[in-house]
Design a protein around this motif. Structure first.
Motif, PDB file in Angstrom:
ATOM      1  N   VAL A 106     -16.114 -42.765  26.109  1.00  0.00           N
ATOM      2  CA  VAL A 106     -15.856 -43.753  27.643  1.00  0.00           C
ATOM      3  C   VAL A 106     -15.169 -42.415  27.996  1.00  0.00           C
ATOM      4  O   VAL A 106     -15.467 -42.350  29.812  1.00  0.00           O
ATOM      5  N   VAL A 107     -14.162 -41.904  27.195  1.00  0.00           N
ATOM      6  CA  VAL A 107     -13.797 -40.855  28.822  1.00  0.00           C
ATOM      7  C   VAL A 107     -14.823 -40.000  29.280  1.00  0.00           C
ATOM      8  O   VAL A 107     -14.665 -39.141  30.110  1.00  0.00           O
ATOM      9  N   GLY A 108     -15.628 -39.224  28.350  1.00  0.00           N
ATOM     10  CA  GLY A 108     -17.130 -38.749  28.712  1.00  0.00           C
ATOM     11  C   GLY A 108     -17.527 -39.098  29.482  1.00  0.00           C
ATOM     12  O   GLY A 108     -18.465 -38.469  30.393  1.00  0.00           O
ATOM     13  N   PHE A 109     -18.094 -40.686  29.756  1.00  0.00           N
ATOM     14  CA  PHE A 109     -18.498 -41.178  30.223  1.00  0.00           C
ATOM     15  C   PHE A 109     -18.275 -41.466  31.844  1.00  0.00           C
ATOM     16  O   PHE A 109     -18.979 -41.019  33.086  1.00  0.00           O
ATOM     17  N   PHE A 110     -16.871 -41.577  32.381  1.00  0.00           N
ATOM     18  CA  PHE A 110     -15.885 -41.406  33.122  1.00  0.00           C
ATOM     19  C   PHE A 110     -16.043 -40.020  33.931  1.00  0.00           C
ATOM     20  O   PHE A 110     -15.843 -40.098  34.830  1.00  0.00           O
ATOM     21  N   GLY A 111     -15.822 -38.758  33.026  1.00  0.00           N
ATOM     22  CA  GLY A 111     -16.073 -37.131  32.875  1.00  0.00           C
ATOM     23  C   GLY A 111     -17.287 -37.144  34.165  1.00  0.00           C
ATOM     24  O   GLY A 111     -17.157 -36.237  34.990  1.00  0.00           O
ATOM     25  N   ALA A 112     -18.351 -37.331  33.248  1.00  0.00           N
ATOM     26  CA  ALA A 112     -19.978 -37.012  33.241  1.00  0.00           C
ATOM     27  C   ALA A 112     -20.581 -37.858  34.718  1.00  0.00           C
ATOM     28  O   ALA A 112     -20.205 -37.527  36.152  1.00  0.00           O
ATOM     29  N   MET A 113     -19.527 -39.234  35.026  1.00  0.00           N
ATOM     30  CA  MET A 113     -19.758 -39.789  36.352  1.00  0.00           C
ATOM     31  C   MET A 113     -18.593 -38.968  37.362  1.00  0.00           C
ATOM     32  O   MET A 113     -19.533 -39.244  38.482  1.00  0.00           O
ATOM     33  N   VAL A 114     -17.613 -38.568  37.371  1.00  0.00           N
ATOM     34  CA  VAL A 114     -16.505 -37.990  38.466  1.00  0.00           C
ATOM     35  C   VAL A 114     -17.019 -36.494  38.430  1.00  0.00           C
ATOM     36  O   VAL A 114     -17.436 -35.980  39.949  1.00  0.00           O
ATOM     37  N   LEU A 115     -18.031 -36.023  38.148  1.00  0.00           N
ATOM     38  CA  LEU A 115     -19.070 -34.807  38.157  1.00  0.00           C
ATOM     39  C   LEU A 115     -19.702 -35.048  39.407  1.00  0.00           C
ATOM     40  O   LEU A 115     -20.444 -34.346  40.311  1.00  0.00           O
ATOM     41  N   GLY A 116     -20.779 -36.365  38.709  1.00  0.00           N
ATOM     42  CA  GLY A 116     -21.867 -36.913  39.648  1.00  0.00           C
ATOM     43  C   GLY A 116     -21.077 -36.914  40.519  1.00  0.00           C
ATOM     44  O   GLY A 116     -21.936 -36.604  41.732  1.00  0.00           O
ATOM     45  N   LEU A 117     -20.559 -38.151  41.124  1.00  0.00           N
ATOM     46  CA  LEU A 117     -19.969 -38.182  42.501  1.00  0.00           C
ATOM     47  C   LEU A 117     -20.053 -36.925  43.278  1.00  0.00           C
ATOM     48  O   LEU A 117     -19.807 -36.636  44.652  1.00  0.00           O
ATOM     49  N   PHE A 118     -19.264 -35.630  42.489  1.00  0.00           N
ATOM     50  CA  PHE A 118     -18.748 -34.681  43.149  1.00  0.00           C
ATOM     51  C   PHE A 118     -19.760 -33.839  43.700  1.00  0.00           C
ATOM     52  O   PHE A 118     -20.014 -33.506  45.041  1.00  0.00           O
ATOM     53  N   ILE A 119     -20.729 -33.670  42.812  1.00  0.00           N
ATOM     54  CA  ILE A 119     -21.784 -33.318  43.275  1.00  0.00           C
ATOM     55  C   ILE A 119     -22.663 -33.557  44.579  1.00  0.00           C
ATOM     56  O   ILE A 119     -23.672 -33.201  45.236  1.00  0.00           O
ATOM     57  N   GLU A 120     -23.050 -35.174  44.419  1.00  0.00           N
ATOM     58  CA  GLU A 120     -23.037 -36.120  45.406  1.00  0.00           C
ATOM     59  C   GLU A 120     -22.896 -36.345  47.018  1.00  0.00           C
ATOM     60  O   GLU A 120     -23.371 -35.523  47.673  1.00  0.00           O
ATOM     61  N   ARG A 121     -21.254 -36.183  46.453  1.00  0.00           N
ATOM     62  CA  ARG A 121     -20.325 -35.740  47.789  1.00  0.00           C
ATOM     63  C   ARG A 121     -20.914 -34.052  48.206  1.00  0.00           C
ATOM     64  O   ARG A 121     -20.896 -33.988  49.559  1.00  0.00           O
ATOM     65  N   VAL A 122     -20.647 -33.747  47.435  1.00  0.00           N
ATOM     66  CA  VAL A 122     -20.648 -32.301  48.285  1.00  0.00           C
ATOM     67  C   VAL A 122     -22.132 -31.354  48.580  1.00  0.00           C
ATOM     68  O   VAL A 122     -22.326 -30.733  48.913  1.00  0.00           O
ATOM     69  N   GLY A 123     -23.052 -31.980  47.827  1.00  0.00           N
ATOM     70  CA  GLY A 123     -24.015 -31.163  47.468  1.00  0.00           C
ATOM     71  C   GLY A 123     -25.341 -31.675  48.453  1.00  0.00           C
ATOM     72  O   GLY A 123     -26.100 -30.860  48.931  1.00  0.00           O
ATOM     73  N   TYR A 124     -25.038 -32.968  48.232  1.00  0.00           N
ATOM     74  CA  TYR A 124     -26.731 -33.728  48.683  1.00  0.00           C
ATOM     75  C   TYR A 124     -26.009 -34.289  49.476  1.00  0.00           C
ATOM     76  O   TYR A 124     -27.383 -34.855  50.703  1.00  0.00           O
ATOM     77  N   ARG A 125     -25.064 -35.246  49.906  1.00  0.00           N
ATOM     78  CA  ARG A 125     -25.353 -35.875  51.097  1.00  0.00           C
ATOM     79  C   ARG A 125     -24.932 -35.278  52.521  1.00  0.00           C
ATOM     80  O   ARG A 125     -25.723 -35.596  53.007  1.00  0.00           O
TER      81      ARG A 125
END
Length: 98
Positions: A64-83
């Motif tokens: 569960v911690v790993g899932f949320f860690g990957a989710m936070v990383l994915g959100l960061f990449i989307e906000r900073v890189g893709y949006r």
């Protein structure tokens, strides 16, 4: 021994299916291939391993911690890189995802 090989094959196949589903969903929504998808999954796996092996959390809680860690990383990449590149040419989005 054959039962263990069947379980191993189903587990590995499930992981491949989840990654492929993630690729197809991201391509369907964003209309470009996200090459960082596998890297984000790997970071989630490393977080899970670290929490289970080094910190001593139970495996389910570590997952569960790993899932949320990957989710936070994915959100960061989307906000900073893709949006910021939503209206840019598709090639720039592919380059950023690499």
């Amino acid at each position: 021994m054959i039962v263990q090989q069947i379980v191993n094959g189903l587990t590995l196949g499930s992981i491949y299916a989840l990654l492929a589903l993630g690729y197809s969903m991201i391509f369907g929504v964003l209309q470009f291939i996200n090459f960082a998808h596998g890297g984000v999954a790997m970071v989630g796996a490393y977080i899970t391993w670290y929490m289970a092996a080094k910190v001593g959390l139970p495996v389910i809680l570590a997952a569960v911690v790993g899932f949320f860690g990957a989710m936070v990383l994915g959100l960061f990449i989307e906000r900073v890189g893709y949006r910021p590149l939503r209206k840019a040419p598709k090639l720039s989005s592919v380059i950023v995802s690499m």
